[in-house]
Structures are given as structure tokens and as C-alpha cells.
Design a protein around this motif. Structure first.
Motif, mmCIF file in Angstrom:
data_model
loop_
_atom_site.group_PDB
_atom_site.id
_atom_site.type_symbol
_atom_site.label_atom_id
_atom_site.label_comp_id
_atom_site.label_asym_id
_atom_site.label_seq_id
_atom_site.Cartn_x
_atom_site.Cartn_y
_atom_site.Cartn_z
ATOM 1 N N THR A 380 40.278 39.256 45.166
ATOM 2 C CA THR A 380 40.561 40.679 45.403
ATOM 3 C C THR A 380 41.913 41.073 44.820
ATOM 4 N N ALA A 381 42.078 42.376 44.652
ATOM 5 C CA ALA A 381 43.379 42.984 44.359
ATOM 6 C C ALA A 381 43.708 43.905 45.529
ATOM 7 N N THR A 396 40.351 46.031 46.783
ATOM 8 C CA THR A 396 39.082 46.062 46.064
ATOM 9 C C THR A 396 38.061 45.203 46.810
ATOM 10 N N LYS A 397 36.828 45.304 46.389
ATOM 11 C CA LYS A 397 35.785 44.459 46.967
ATOM 12 C C LYS A 397 36.001 43.006 46.531
ATOM 13 N N TYR A 402 36.865 34.643 40.158
ATOM 14 C CA TYR A 402 38.259 34.596 40.611
ATOM 15 C C TYR A 402 39.124 35.526 39.754
ATOM 16 N N LEU A 403 40.040 36.256 40.389
ATOM 17 C CA LEU A 403 40.971 37.120 39.671
ATOM 18 C C LEU A 403 42.196 36.315 39.246
ATOM 19 N N THR A 418 42.858 44.694 36.191
ATOM 20 C CA THR A 418 42.705 43.318 36.654
ATOM 21 C C THR A 418 41.823 42.562 35.674
ATOM 22 N N ILE A 419 42.043 41.257 35.566
ATOM 23 C CA ILE A 419 41.192 40.395 34.747
ATOM 24 C C ILE A 419 40.635 39.275 35.613
#
Length: 572
Positions: A380-381, A396-397, A402-403, A418-419
Motif C-alpha cells: 500500500t501507499a 490505497t487498496k 509489492y510496492l 507509485t511503482i
């Protein structure tokens, strides 16, 4: 197409230097004839779009306005009617940034420029008949401009990216292998500086003694870069002095683990920086004297300065308008808020924010609202408010992938990027929708590891696990400040912060009630325990209870046997 190369050799004696050159006509000589090779077309990267200057516009008059004092910085040009105020020194970066933000809050940039003089707008409008399209009607998009690949055979992760501060035509990329015990003898140690218009060959090579995990341009001097190495050392380069580092920190006074983040401080000299590592230390450096750090902070949550209990630092955040504050993202999923100017080391750790299950790979304050910051970790972020310690105000959901990194847009307060490890770039606009990203782009097939947005918000670069850096151009709708966006973002942050404060107060109230109940139950237990029995009485009572249980069992057996006898007699 055959290529013909002409070569001219000039041989002169030393005593003839400085004399006039005399050229003579002679026939051309063919030295090399290179035939076309169709197999090389596979490695050719087509430039789309291709910028070609064309002089076919009508001549127009030039209008200029010169102010009393005119100053520019790396983020843009500050125009102020009548010059700078007396209490603002235009040569101090920190003061100019504060004053610029103050002006932007009060007035629009364009209206400020218009007040400088009577400007004729006729020369600004070139296409009067062109239909104006609203930004909201344009479909958000991102287009790949260029791809920069690790030139070595053994590919490494593009672990860090840094844009050139002056014009942003160059991109510095740090390459290192972050996988445990995956370093081979054939693996290169070099990192590179790329010209964004030339993806075929790096413009310059940086040669550290250990692979660079992070790399950062100096915003005050675009020739200076500082890097953090895999072995924990800090080094800095001057591009005017070649590929070798100018100076490095000594091993005994450096970090014990890889340096994951290094940031330049806003100082008068422009030589101060600080670094963070998973060894649990934050170190401050002056590149003029790299023999040892100028200051040290151990991230011990118990505030005892014990390095064995320190939290591993993996990301850093520093806002120039808050020179004494900084934040650290840790491997344990905690954000540590610190105050550098505190009197004692224990007071330097102010508070902690908990909300992630894994290492915090990205930590950044919103450039328009510094009290709100973004964290990217696990799946998440999250967006936080400094006033709320127990929970983030927005998130975020949970993604399936993985972020690995994230960043705010430098031009739009409601947009962030985000990536993910599946090679996807997500662009979020929380004023548009919060459950899903506004734009999701599949950048490459391998995992993305690093992300950096250009200062104008128009371009961003994504580094992958196999050393591929993809340069993307964002559509104008995502990098143009929308009407009333600042006011709407302010209202959104205030509303979510207020909601979390109410929930936090409710949780605190419930915990107090639960604590009072547990204390009451303890008091009752102690009251009951006041009339304790003596050991003899306790043994007597236990024996009595035991015999009563035995007698009850015997009676049950007797009743059972009588029942069996009666059943047998009845059957006969």
C-alpha cells in the motif's frame, strides 16, 4: 547508403605554431567505405517524437521587463515587483524558497508577472482559431520517450535516480546488486550519467570503489554528486574532474551497512549532506572534510543510543522549509520523526508513526502541504498527517504486487506516483478517485525498483531490477495545476485529518474504559484474596471435597447396578 569519410592531417613544426594556416586544394581520398549492416537495425531505437528546429514563423517583436533584482533557482524564476524584501537575501536558497512559497499562496504566478509592467498579449496568442480543449476532458496517458540500459553484460539493479538540477537534461543512475550474495566477480562497479536524448551511450561514467546504492545531484552546484556505497562509504564526484571520486569517507567512520539514502542540506556553503543506512545510523557530512561525520544519530526507539536495538533506516525525508526537522523510514515499517537541534540525543527522536508491515521504501512530504507526507511500503501507499500518530488519514487498496517506490507530483498537490514489482506504474489523483489509480501503465516485464519525477512534473524515470531505466512523458492533464486544486486538496486533507482525530479520540476512550475495568477486576480479586485460608484449612477443605466426589460416584454406580437388575427381572 555508403558513408564516405574525409580526413585531413595537419603536420606542423613546433616553431611554426601561431603562424597563418595555408590550405591548398587537392583531390579527395577514400580511406574507409562502410557498407550498411541490416542486422544492426535490431539495436536501433527510434526517437518519437523527434524534435527538429524549423524557422518558418513570422517575425514578432520581443518584449522584456527587467526588475530591480532578478533571481533564479533550480525550481524556477522568482519574479517580485520592486525586488526582494529587505529581510530576504536572494543569495540564500532557504530564504528564497520560503519567500517564493509565501508569494505563491497569496497570488497566482501569472498575475504576479503581469503586474511587472504593461505587457502586450497579442504576441503570446499564436493560434487564435485553435479549439481549446479542457484538461479534464483529455484522457490521462504516459508515453515512453527513451530507454537507457545497463551497458554491462552482467545486469544490475537501477537502485537510485537523480535529475540534473539545471535544465534536467541529464539523469544520474546508481547501479548495484541488492540481492543477498548475488555479487559476482564479473559484475561492474560503475554508475553512469545519461543524456536523456542519447540512450545508446552514457555521457559519463562514475567509478566508485564499491557499487553505488544511492546517488544525488547537489542542487547548488550541478557539477557535484554525492553517493552512498554498498560497503557503507560516502563519496562525492566533481564531473569537471573526471570519473574518480574526489574524496571518500574512511571505512572506520562510515556506515556498517549499505547506504540507502543521501540528501543534500540547504546550507550557506552547499557542502553539507546526511545519509541513512540499515545499520541504524543517520550521519551528517561536510564534503570538504570526509574523514569523519560531523554529527551522528542512532535510531534507538528506547532513546538510549544503543546500536544493537537501532531501527534500520532505508529512506529519508528533508524539507528545506523545515531545516531542523527530518524523517526516517525504517525496515520495521515505522516512520521516525526527528529534530536535529534537540539538546540531547534522546530528545532528537520526537515520535513514531506505525502503519506498514514491511520496509518503507519511499517517504516524502507533500511539496504544497508539508504537514502531510506519503509513505510507500508493503502492498500500500499511505498519506499521513503530522498531527495523527496512530493511523494514516488516507491509503490505497492492498495490491497483489509489492510496492517498491513512490513520489508526489512537484506541480499538482493531489497527484502522486507509485511503482510495483510487476513492472507497473500507477498515477493517483485522490481528488478524481481514491479506490483505483487514475492511470496504470505497464512499463516493463521485470520488477521496477526506483522512481524519480522531474521538477516540472512532465517527465519521470523508472529504474528496473535488470538495470533498465525508462523515461516517460506524462500527459498535460496530470502535470498542469487544475482550477481550485489547492483549495480542494486542503479541504480533503483537513476533512480526513478531522475524521481520524475523532476516531483516535474514540479509541483512546475505549482503551481508558478497558483499563478501568481491568483495574476494578484486580481490586475485586485482591479483596477476595484478603480472607485467605491457612494451609491446614485448605487441606481439610480439599479432602472433604474429594470424599464428597467419591461418595457421589459410588451412589451413581449403585443406582446403575440396581437399574440393570430391574431390567433383567423385567425381561424374565
Amino acid at each position: 547508403v555508403n558513408s564516405v569519410i574525409y580526413m585531413l592531417n595537419l603536420i606542423r613544426k613546433r616553431n611554426e605554431f601561431g603562424r597563418q594556416c595555408n590550405f591548398s586544394d587537392r583531390s579527395a581520398e577514400l580511406h574507409v567505405d562502410i557498407l550498411p549492416d541490416p542486422s544492426l537495425a535490431v539495436n536501433f531505437i527510434e526517437r518519437d517524437p523527434c524534435d527538429v528546429p524549423i524557422q518558418c514563423t513570422q517575425e514578432m517583436s520581443e518584449h522584456e521587463v527587467n526588475t530591480e533584482r532578478f533571481e533564479s533557482d533550480t525550481r524556477g524564476i522568482n519574479h517580485v515587483e520592486g525586488g526582494w524584501p529587505k529581510d530576504v537575501n536572494p543569495h540564500e536558497m532557504e530564504q528564497t524558497i520560503r519567500f517564493r512559497k509565501k508569494v505563491e499562496k497569496d497570488e497566482n504566478y501569472i498575475s504576479t508577472v503581469m503586474q511587472l509592467g504593461n505587457v502586450s498579449v497579442s504576441h503570446i496568442i499564436y493560434f487564435e482559431e485553435e479549439e481549446v480543449v479542457e484538461e479534464s476532458e483529455v484522457q490521462p496517458s504516459a508515453k515512453t520517450i527513451n530507454v537507457f540500459r545497463d551497458p554491462n553484460e552482467v545486469k544490475r539493479t537501477a537502485s537510485s535516480l537523480s535529475w540534473h538540477p539545471d535544465g534536467s537534461r541529464k539523469l544520474a543512475v546508481a547501479y548495484s546488486s541488492l540481492e543477498f550474495q548475488k555479487v559476482s566477480k564479473d559484475m561492474s562497479l560503475n554508475s553512469y550519467i545519461w543524456d536523456i536524448e542519447n540512450p545508446n551511450k552514457p555521457e559519463m561514467t562514475l567509478k566508485p570503489v564499491s557499487p553505488l546504492v544511492c546517488l544525488e545531484y547537489n542542487p547548488k552546484d550541478c557539477h557535484i554528486l554525492v553517493g552512498g556505497s554498498y560497503n557503507g562509504q560516502i563519496a562525492y564526484w566533481d564531473t569537471r574532474k573526471g570519473s574518480q571520486p574526489v574524496e571518500m569517507s574512511t571505512i572506520e567512520h562510515s556506515h556498517r551497512d549499505p547506504v540507502y539514502r543521501v540528501i543534500w542540506l540547504q546550507s550557506k556553503t552547499g557542502t553539507d549532506t546526511f545519509s541513512a543506512s540499515t545499520d541504524g545510523q543517520v550521519l551528517w557530512w561536510d564534503i570538504r572534510k570526509m574523514s569523519e561525520p560531523t554529527e551522528r544519530l542512532i535510531l534507538d526507539p528506547n532513546k538510549k543510543g544503543n546500536l544493537d536495538n537501532a531501527l534500520g533506516a532505508i529512506s529519508l525525508e528533508f524539507e528545506t522549509t523545515m531545516p531542523t526537522k527530518f524523517m526516517v523510514g525504517t525496515e520495521q515499517g515505522l516512520v521516525v520523526s526527528c529534530n536535529r537541534k534537540a539538546k540531547t540525543p534522546a530528545e532528537k527522536i520526537v515520535c513514531m508513526y506505525s502503519g506498514h508491515h514491511g520496509p518503507i521504501y519511499a517517504l516524502q512530504r507533500n511539496p504544497f502541504f508539508p504537514k502531510n507526507f506519503l509513505t510507500v511500503a508493503d502492498w500500500t501507499a499511505r498519506i499521513w498527517s503530522e498531527d495523527i500518530k496512530e493511523s494514516s488519514i488516507m491509503w490505497t487498496k492492498y495490491h497483489t504486487a509489492y510496492l517498491s517506490d513512490g513520489s508526489w507530483s512537484p506541480v499538482r498537490p493531489s497527484v502522486f506516483f507509485t511503482i510495483k514489482m510487476d513492472g507497473t506504474l500507477d498515477v493517483w489523483d485522490f481528488l478524481f478517485k481514491q479506490n483505483d489509480p487514475t492511470l496504470s501503465v505497464k512499463v516493463c516485464d521485470e520488477a521496477l525498483n526506483s522512481l524519480r519525477v522531474q521538477d516540472n512534473g512532465h517527465f519521470l524515470a523508472c529504474g528496473s531490477q535488470l538495470g533498465t531505466v525508462t523515461l516517460l512523458e506524462i500527459s498535460s492533464g496530470l502535470c498542469t495545476l487544475q482550477k481550485n486544486e489547492k483549495a480542494l486538496a486542503t479541504a480533503m486533507f483537513e476533512r480526513e485529518t478531522k475524521r481520524e482525530k475523532i476516531l483516535e479520540a474514540r479509541h483512546r476512550e475505549m482503551r481508558l474504559k478497558e483499563r478501568s475495568r481491568s483495574e476494578q477486576s484486580k481490586e475485586e480479586d485482591t479483596k477476595e484474596g484478603d480472607g485467605e485460608e491457612s494451609p491446614e484449612e485448605l487441606i481439610t477443605r480439599i479432602e472433604k471435597d474429594f470424599y464428597e466426589i467419591v461418595e457421589a460416584e459410588l451412589k451413581k454406580r449403585d443406582k446403575g447396578e440396581e437399574k440393570k437388575v430391574r431390567l433383567i427381572l423385567n425381561s424374565c
